[in-house]
Design an enzyme around this catalytic site. Sequence first.
Site, PDB file in Angstrom:
ATOM      1  N   GLY A   1       5.209  -0.945   2.448  1.00  0.00           N
ATOM      2  CA  GLY A   1       4.270   0.420   2.243  1.00  0.00           C
ATOM      3  C   GLY A   1       5.008   1.523   2.156  1.00  0.00           C
ATOM      4  O   GLY A   1       6.210   1.804   2.840  1.00  0.00           O
TER       5      GLY A   1
ATOM      6  N   HIS B   1       0.768  -1.289   0.032  1.00  0.00           N
ATOM      7  CA  HIS B   1      -0.013  -0.015  -0.001  1.00  0.00           C
ATOM      8  C   HIS B   1       1.015   1.401   0.026  1.00  0.00           C
ATOM      9  O   HIS B   1       1.883   1.360   0.557  1.00  0.00           O
ATOM     10  CB  HIS B   1      -0.835   0.053   1.084  1.00  0.00           C
ATOM     11  CG  HIS B   1      -0.100   0.080   2.519  1.00  0.00           C
ATOM     12  ND1 HIS B   1       0.236   1.010   3.201  1.00  0.00           N
ATOM     13  CD2 HIS B   1       0.353  -1.007   3.285  1.00  0.00           C
ATOM     14  CE1 HIS B   1       0.787   0.831   4.270  1.00  0.00           C
ATOM     15  NE2 HIS B   1       1.014  -0.671   4.453  1.00  0.00           N
ATOM     16  N   ASP B   2       0.199   2.370  -0.588  1.00  0.00           N
ATOM     17  CA  ASP B   2       0.985   3.776  -0.690  1.00  0.00           C
ATOM     18  C   ASP B   2       2.279   3.830  -1.253  1.00  0.00           C
ATOM     19  O   ASP B   2       3.134   4.851  -1.074  1.00  0.00           O
ATOM     20  CB  ASP B   2       0.807   4.294   0.820  1.00  0.00           C
ATOM     21  CG  ASP B   2      -0.519   4.315   1.366  1.00  0.00           C
ATOM     22  OD1 ASP B   2      -1.216   5.198   1.079  1.00  0.00           O
ATOM     23  OD2 ASP B   2      -0.675   3.177   2.336  1.00  0.00           O
TER      24      ASP B   2
END
Length: 266
Positions: free
Chosen positions: A137, A119-120
């Site tokens: 992440g 994520h991200d």
Amino acid sequence: MTNIHPTAIIDPSAKIDPSTVVGPYTIIGADVVIGKNNRIGPFCVIENTTMGDGNDIIASAFIGVKPQDLSYKDEPTRVTMGNGNKIRECVTIHRSTDVNAPTSIGDNCLLMANAHIAHDCHLGNNIIIANSTGVAGHVIVEDRVVMSGMVGIHQFVRVGTMAMLSGGAMLPLDIPPFCIAQGQRARLVGLNIVGMRRAGLTRETIMEIKRAYKILFRSDKRLLEACEELEAKNPCAEVQHLIDFCKASKRGVAQAKRKINENDGE
């Protein structure tokens, strides 16, 4: 849509260009937009994703699924992907935890089998990530980076343009542009001369980067002191980017192994 296999499951709200091919048993969920001339193989799952044109998703890839983050509360976050990417078997690309900043993949990247993008993360263009490499992440990867197999990257690390990561490298710190890194706690072992040549950098620019590398990472100067010394010499754009990258580091910059070799990186 004749290009969608009858066993595929497509959410009615998904927007898929008619030129895109969707293979058997693939699931495409809500909040998905897929552009032209993509090829999506069998057994893939795509959710909360905007995809450009000409991407090739081989098989069993999971794109835009929920992040592996305990703080995530089903917000409508997403993945954005550009054009011309090749996503191999069992790759996972998780959607962001921040509604305003999707996990992003640029153009013309190759993600080999079992690679994981958490994520991200934000990946640039023309990146190669080899088998079973894990990107945690909030990682930023600039253009033309090459990662070998089974590399592990800690959260919030940055990898600079044209860097090359050797097989099995573990990255707790930022890797500057143009550098080769290797090791369990990765250190710099030279410059990615071949990558710079392939990217079209001139001989003069490469020589200036080599001189900057020695001052930054092979001298006894502190990193910020070395950056200031280089900046005072009105460096080329590539060396200025190297300086800016080092100065902006929050996690810290990986250092060079302590050996002197005038032809390092050749």
